[in-house]
Design a protein around this motif. Structure first.
Motif, PDB file in Angstrom:
ATOM      1  N   ASP A   1       0.838  -1.202   0.000  1.00  0.00           N
ATOM      2  CA  ASP A   1       0.000   0.000   0.000  1.00  0.00           C
ATOM      3  C   ASP A   1       0.871   1.250   0.000  1.00  0.00           C
ATOM      4  O   ASP A   1       0.625   2.222  -0.719  1.00  0.00           O
ATOM      5  CB  ASP A   1      -0.917   0.003   1.224  1.00  0.00           C
ATOM      6  CG  ASP A   1      -2.230  -0.735   0.976  1.00  0.00           C
ATOM      7  OD1 ASP A   1      -2.565  -0.954  -0.202  1.00  0.00           O
ATOM      8  OD2 ASP A   1      -2.897  -1.088   1.952  1.00  0.00           O
TER       9      ASP A   1
ATOM     10  N   GLN B   1       1.425   4.319  -2.972  1.00  0.00           N
ATOM     11  CA  GLN B   1       1.198   5.746  -2.732  1.00  0.00           C
ATOM     12  C   GLN B   1       2.465   6.561  -2.985  1.00  0.00           C
ATOM     13  O   GLN B   1       2.410   7.657  -3.546  1.00  0.00           O
ATOM     14  CB  GLN B   1       0.698   5.957  -1.292  1.00  0.00           C
ATOM     15  CG  GLN B   1      -0.686   5.372  -1.024  1.00  0.00           C
ATOM     16  CD  GLN B   1      -1.728   5.919  -1.976  1.00  0.00           C
ATOM     17  OE1 GLN B   1      -1.955   7.118  -2.061  1.00  0.00           O
ATOM     18  NE2 GLN B   1      -2.371   5.022  -2.732  1.00  0.00           N
TER      19      GLN B   1
ATOM     20  N   CYS C   1       1.870   9.388  -5.897  1.00  0.00           N
ATOM     21  CA  CYS C   1       1.669  10.732  -5.329  1.00  0.00           C
ATOM     22  C   CYS C   1       2.915  11.572  -5.563  1.00  0.00           C
ATOM     23  O   CYS C   1       3.676  11.889  -4.622  1.00  0.00           O
ATOM     24  CB  CYS C   1       1.341  10.630  -3.835  1.00  0.00           C
ATOM     25  SG  CYS C   1      -0.183   9.739  -3.467  1.00  0.00           S
TER      26      CYS C   1
ATOM     27  N   CYS D   1      -3.635   8.233  -6.132  1.00  0.00           N
ATOM     28  CA  CYS D   1      -3.133   8.851  -4.903  1.00  0.00           C
ATOM     29  C   CYS D   1      -4.306   9.174  -3.974  1.00  0.00           C
ATOM     30  O   CYS D   1      -5.293   9.783  -4.374  1.00  0.00           O
ATOM     31  CB  CYS D   1      -2.356  10.119  -5.244  1.00  0.00           C
ATOM     32  SG  CYS D   1      -1.668  10.953  -3.791  1.00  0.00           S
ATOM     33  N   HIS D   2      -4.183   8.753  -2.708  1.00  0.00           N
ATOM     34  CA  HIS D   2      -5.210   9.028  -1.700  1.00  0.00           C
ATOM     35  C   HIS D   2      -4.570   9.531  -0.406  1.00  0.00           C
ATOM     36  O   HIS D   2      -4.821   9.001   0.673  1.00  0.00           O
ATOM     37  CB  HIS D   2      -6.037   7.759  -1.420  1.00  0.00           C
ATOM     38  CG  HIS D   2      -6.789   7.246  -2.598  1.00  0.00           C
ATOM     39  ND1 HIS D   2      -7.906   7.871  -3.105  1.00  0.00           N
ATOM     40  CD2 HIS D   2      -6.566   6.167  -3.405  1.00  0.00           C
ATOM     41  CE1 HIS D   2      -8.353   7.195  -4.143  1.00  0.00           C
ATOM     42  NE2 HIS D   2      -7.555   6.155  -4.351  1.00  0.00           N
ATOM     43  N   LEU D   3      -3.699  10.537  -0.526  1.00  0.00           N
ATOM     44  CA  LEU D   3      -3.060  11.125   0.649  1.00  0.00           C
ATOM     45  C   LEU D   3      -3.812  12.385   1.075  1.00  0.00           C
ATOM     46  O   LEU D   3      -4.029  13.294   0.263  1.00  0.00           O
ATOM     47  CB  LEU D   3      -1.597  11.482   0.361  1.00  0.00           C
ATOM     48  CG  LEU D   3      -0.588  10.330   0.216  1.00  0.00           C
ATOM     49  CD1 LEU D   3       0.814  10.887   0.044  1.00  0.00           C
ATOM     50  CD2 LEU D   3      -0.634   9.398   1.415  1.00  0.00           C
TER      51      LEU D   3
ATOM     52  N   TYR E   1      -2.440   8.033   4.251  1.00  0.00           N
ATOM     53  CA  TYR E   1      -3.209   7.229   3.306  1.00  0.00           C
ATOM     54  C   TYR E   1      -4.559   6.922   3.947  1.00  0.00           C
ATOM     55  O   TYR E   1      -4.629   6.245   4.966  1.00  0.00           O
ATOM     56  CB  TYR E   1      -2.443   5.936   2.980  1.00  0.00           C
ATOM     57  CG  TYR E   1      -3.165   5.014   2.013  1.00  0.00           C
ATOM     58  CD1 TYR E   1      -3.889   5.505   0.933  1.00  0.00           C
ATOM     59  CD2 TYR E   1      -3.097   3.638   2.183  1.00  0.00           C
ATOM     60  CE1 TYR E   1      -4.536   4.664   0.055  1.00  0.00           C
ATOM     61  CE2 TYR E   1      -3.736   2.772   1.302  1.00  0.00           C
ATOM     62  CZ  TYR E   1      -4.460   3.294   0.231  1.00  0.00           C
ATOM     63  OH  TYR E   1      -5.103   2.442  -0.638  1.00  0.00           O
TER      64      TYR E   1
END
Length: 793
Positions: A247, A251, A255, A295-297, A302
Motif C-alpha cells: 500500500d 502511494q 503521489c 493517490c489518496h493522501l 493514506y
C-alpha cells in the motif's frame, strides 16, 4: 579456400531460394491493386504498364524486368528514417561552477525520430546512452514502523546527514525524504479495541496509534530536517507478521506532488524485517475492491487503506516503471529469499541485507545504487498491431548482445557510452492507416526516445488515379497504376460485371469443372464466370484449359527431368518422342543394350524391356543374363562329358554318345596350346578337374555358333605313388629312438633318487650323539649310599 567456396555457394543457393519463395508470395497474393501488392513483401513490385494482365503485375522486381517491364514502370517504394531531434549527450563535470538543471542534462541520443515503414522491410537506427556525471538523485526512505523495528528506528534518526555526506561523492544535487507504514487499520491486521487503537503495544511500551502509510518528510536537500522529523517518530504495532508495505509503495509511486519527485534518478528504499500482503489478502478484513492505483493522501496520511485491497505485484511493477522509480529492498537475512524472488519480478530493483538494527543501511544504499546505476535496460511502450521491434547492444569493451540481452548493458561506469541498434518492422498496415507513436526509454530514467511511425500503404502512382475512368467499363472503376480498381459492387478486370446482376454462386458454378471441385481447379480466379489462370514464377510453366485444369509442368519425372527428357508435357500427361514410352517417357524401345556377347538378346535367358534385360529365370543375373551365382560351375557341369569323350572314363562312360553328342571336342598336347580368353570374341572358361584316380585333366569350354566347343589336354597329370621303404625305415627308427629316450629318462630319475636317499642317511648319522653317563654299558653295578645322620662318625 574450399570453405570460402562452399560458403559462397550456400549463400547463392539460399539467395535463390529466398528469391523464389518471395516471388511466389508476390504472385500467390493475387493482389488487385498496387497498394495490396507492396504490402505482401518488401521485394514485391507492381508493373504499371497497361499491356500487362492484372494477375501478372505483382511480382518480385527481377521477374518483372524479365517480363519486359521497364524499371521506370515498376512501383516499389521503400521506407526511410528521419531524425527530428538529435541533441548530443551531456558531458557534465561535478566540479564546474555552473550547475545544470535536470532538464538540461541529456543522457540518450537521438530524442525523436520519424520512421516510414513498408511491410516486411525493417528500419534500423542507432541509439546512444551515456551516464552523466553528477546527475541529481531523489531518495525516499520508506520504513516499517511495526514494533519489531524499534531498534532500527534509533539508527535511522541520523540517516539524513550521514547519507547526505556519503552521497556527495556521487552527486552534488541530492534530496532525501522519509515515510513510514504499518498495516491496514482493520481486523484482523490490528486490534480494533479502543485501548489498542490508542496504544497497540503490550506491557509498558508506549507506541503510537496504528496507521497504513504516512508521508513524514517530503523530498528535501536538508539532511538535518530529516534527522529532526525522524527522531520524532514512534513505533506502532499490529497483529500479524506480514506488513502493508505494498500500500505504501503504491502511494509513494503515484503521489508525485506530495512526495516531491523530480524528473531525475528516483530511488525508493524499502526497509522492513517482515513479509508483505498482496492482492487478495484484503478479503480477510472484508476488503474486496481492487486497488485503483491512484493517490489518496490527505494530510500526508493514506486514507483509503480500509476501502481498497492491497495492490498486486504486476500492478506495482507497472506503476514503478511508469514513474521511473528504482526500488532498493533493505530487508533482514531471514526474508532475503522472499524479496529476491520479488526482485526478479520488478525491473531495476535490488535487494540488500539489512543488519538486525539497520546499522549498515548507508553502505547498503550506496552499494545498491551503484548496482542499479551500472546497468541500463531499454523498454518500449505498447507496439501497434503488426509492428515488431528487435534490439542489439554494443556495450563496454565491445561486448555485443542480441535477443533479450540486446536490450541491456551492464558494468557501466559514470561517463561510459554504450549504443544500441534498434530495428522496427511492420508486417502489415494498420486498419486506420494513421501514424502511430511509440516510446523507448532506459528503465529508471526519465528521458525517452519518441518514435513516430508512418506506414506506406499505397503507391505514389495511386495519387494520379482517374476516378470513374472510361477505361474501366463505362466508368465503373478508378484507373490507377495501369489497372482498374473497381468501385464497390463491381468485379472483373475491367469492372465489367456487377455483383447485383449475377449471383456469386452462379459465377462460381461456371468456373467449376464438376460439382464439388475447386473453383478454376484452384489454379486461377473466377472473373465474371470465366477462369483466368494464375501465372507462375517460371514464365515457361503455364496453367491452361477452360478450368485451368491443365499445366505443362506436373507430369511424371525421370532422372529429375520432366518426362525423362524424352518427351513434352501436355495437360499433366507426357507425350513421348519416338522409341520411348511410359508415363515418364523413361522406357526405351531400343534393344541394342540387351545384346549379349554371343549376339543373342539377353543371352537367350530373358526379355528386353525398356532397354534392360528382365531375366526369365531368377538364377540368372547381369545386364544380359549371363551371370548365375547359384548355378554349379561351368567346369563341374561339363566335366563328365569331357572325361568320357576324351578319356572314355567317368560316370557317363556308358552313355557318352547319347548325352554328350553335341560337344565339339578338340585335343591339344599341353596347356599352352589351350585357347586364351583374350584371343576370343565370346565367353571362354578354363577348367581343371580331378578324376576317380586323383588325376587332373585340363580343358576349356565355350559356346560358339550354338555349338559347345571344348579344347582338352590329351594327357592326364597323375600324382606319383609313395616310396614305401623310406617310410617303413623311418617308422622303425622312430620307435627305437623313442624307446631309448624313455630308458635314459628312467635311469636318470633312479640315479637322482638314490643320491637323495644316501645324503639323507649321512645327515641323520652325523646328528646321532650318545650320552655315556646314562648308557647302561658304561654304568657300574655297585651303588653306594651315605647316610647323613652318621656322617663323620
Amino acid at each position: 579456400m574450399l570453405s570460402a567456396i562452399l560458403n559462397k555457394a550456400f549463400s547463392w543457393i539460399k539467395g535463390c531460394a529466398l528469391s523464389v519463395s518471395e516471388g511466389s508470395a508476390c504472385i500467390n497474393a493475387n493482389a488487385q491493386s498496387c497498394g495490396e501488392c507492396i504490402q505482401v513483401a518488401a521485394t514485391c513490385g507492381w508493373c504499371t504498364d497497361e499491356g500487362q494482365s492484372k494477375s501478372a503485375r505483382c511480382d518480385d522486381i527481377e521477374s518483372l524486368k524479365s517480363k519486359n517491364c521497364t524499371e521506370a514502370k515498376i512501383e516499389s517504394p521503400h521506407g526511410s528514417i528521419k531524425i527530428d531531434k538529435n541533441k548530443s549527450v551531456t558531458n557534465r563535470k561535478k566540479d564546474v561552477a555552473e550547475k545544470l538543471k535536470p532538464e538540461q542534462i541529456t543522457q540518450i541520443q537521438p530524442q525523436k525520430l520519424t520512421l516510414t515503414l513498408r511491410s516486411g522491410e525493417p528500419q534500423t537506427f542507432s541509439l546512444k546512452f551515456k551516464r552523466a556525471e553528477d546527475y541529481p538523485i531523489d531518495l525516499y526512505y520508506l520504513m516499517d514502523l511495526s514494533f519489531s523495528m524499534k531498534d532500527d528506528l534509533e539508527n535511522v534518526k541520523n540517516l539524513g546527514t550521514d547519507l547526505m555526506r556519503e552521497m556527495q561523492e556521487i552527486t552534488s544535487d541530492f534530496r532525501i525524504g522519509f515515510g513510514s507504514f504499518v498495516e491496514k487499520t482493520v481486523m484482523p491486521y490490528i486490534s480494533t479495541t479502543p485501548a489498542r487503537l490508542i496504544n497497540p503495544c503490550t506491557g509498558n511500551q508506549n507506541c503510537t496509534s496504528p496507521f497504513s502509510y504516512k508521508n513524514v518528510l517530503k523530498l528535501t536537500d536538508k539532511g538535518d530536517e530529516f534527522n529532526r522529523l525522524v527522531s520524532q517518530q514512534q513505533i506502532s504495532g499490529n497483529l500479524d507478521s506480514p506488513e502493508g508495505g505494498f500500500d505504501a509503495i503504491m502511494q509513494v509511486a503515484v503521489c508525485e506532488d506530495q512526495i516531491g519527485w523530480r524528473n531525475v534518478t528516483r530511488l525508493l528504499v524499502f526497509s522492513t524485517d517482515a513479509g508483505f500482503h498482496f492482492a487478495g489478502d484484503g478479503k480477510l478484513g472484508g476488503i474486496v475492491l481492487p486497488n485503483d492505483g491512484k493517490c489518496h493522501l490527505e494530510d500526508n496520511m493514506y486514507t483509503m487503506s480500509h476501502y481498497y485491497d492491497y495492490p498486486s505485484i504486476a500492478h506495482l511493477v507497472q506503476k514503478l516503471s511508469d514513474h521511473n522509480i528504482q526500488t532498493i529492498f533493505a530487508v533482514t537475512e531471514e526474508f532475503q529469499p522472499v524479496y529476491k524472488e520479488l526482485k526478479n519480478l520488478i525491473p531495476k530493483s535490488a535487494v540488500g541485507t539489512l543488519s538486525s538494527n539497520s546499522s549498515n543501511v548507508i553502505k547498503l544504499i550506496i552499494d545498491a545504487y551503484n548496482s542499479l546505476s551500472s546497468e541500463v535496460i531499454l523498454e518500449n511502450s505498447r507496439l501497434p498491431e503488426g509492428v515488431s521491434i528487435t534490439y542489439k547492444s554494443i556495450c563496454k569493451n565491445g561486448v555485443v548482445g542480441t535477443g533479450e540481452n540486446g536490450r541491456k548493458c551492464s558494468n557501466i561506469s559514470i561517463g561510459d557510452e554504450v549504443s544500441f541498434e534498434i530495428s522496427v518492422e511492420a508486417q502489415k498496415c494498420p486498419s486506420h492507416g494513421k501514424p502511430e507513436t511509440i516510446k523507448i526509454k532506459p528503465l529508471g530514467f526519465t528521458e525517452e526516445v519518441e518514435i513516430v511511425l508512418k506506414f506506406i500503404c499505397e503507391c505514389e502512382c495511386s495519387k494520379g488515379g482517374e476516378a470513374n475512368s472510361e477505361k474501366c467499363h463505362e466508368g465503373n472503376g478508378t484507373f490507377e497504376c495501369g489497372a482498374c480498381k473497381c468501385n464497390e459492387g463491381r468485379i472483373g478486370h475491367l469492372c465489367e460485371c456487377s455483383k447485383d446482376d449475377v449471383r456469386t454462386e452462379d459465377l462460381d458454378a461456371n468456373c467449376r469443372k464438376d460439382n464439388g471441385t475447386d473453383i478454376c481447379s484452384n489454379n486461377g480466379d473466377c472473373v465474371c464466370g470465366t477462369c483466368e489462370c494464375k501465372k507462375r514464377d517460371n514464365p515457361n510453366e503455364i496453367y491452361s484449359g477452360k478450368f485451368c485444369e491443365c499445366d505443362n509442368f506436373s507430369c511424371d519425372r525421370s532422372n529429375n527431368q520432366l518426362c525423362g527428357g524424352h518427351g513434352r508435357c501436355e495437360c499433366k500427361v507426357c507425350i513421348c518422342d519416338a522409341n520411348y514410352t511410359g508415363s515418364a517417357c523413361d522406357c526405351s524401345l531400343d534393344t541394342s543394350t540387351c545384346l549379349a556377347k554371343n549376339g543373342q538378346i539377353c543371352n537367350g535367358r530373358g526379355d528386353c524391356e525398356c532397354g534392360v534385360c528382365k531375366c526369365t529365370k531368377p538364377k540368372f543375373q547381369g545386364p544380359t543374363c549371363e551371370i548365375c551365382p547359384t548355378c554349379p560351375g561351368v567346369c563341374t557341369e561339363h566335366k563328365d562329358c569331357v572325361q568320357c569323350l576324351a578319356f572314355e572314363a567317368g560316370e557317363k562312360k556308358d552313355t557318352c554318345k547319347q548325352n554328350c553328342s553335341d560337344y565339339l571336342l578338340i585335343k591339344v598336347k599341353d596347356r599352352d596350346k589351350l585357347p586364351q580368353p583374350t584371343d576370343q570374341s565370346f565367353p571362354l572358361s578354363h577348367c581343371k578337374e580331378r578324376d576317380a584316380n586323383d588325376c587332373w585333366f585340363y580343358f576349356t569350354y565355350a559356346i560358339r555358333n550354338n555349338t559347345k566347343e571344348v579344347y582338352v589336354v590329351e594327357t592326364l597329370e597323375c600324382p606319383a605313388g609313395p616310396d614305401i621303404i623310406p617310410i617303413v625305415a623311418g617308422v622303425v627308427a622312430g620307435i627305437v629312438l623313442i624307446g631309448l629316450a624313455l630308458l635314459l629318462i628312467w635311469k636318470l630319475l633312479m640315479i637322482i633318487h638314490d643320491r637323495r636317499e644316501f645324503a639323507k642317511f649321512e645327515k641323520e648319522k652325523m646328528n646321532a650323539k650318545w650320552d655315556t653317563g646314562e648308557n647302561p654299558i658304561y654304568k657300574s653295578a655297585v651303588t653306594t649310599v651315605v647316610n647323613p645322620k652318621y656322617e663323620g662318625k
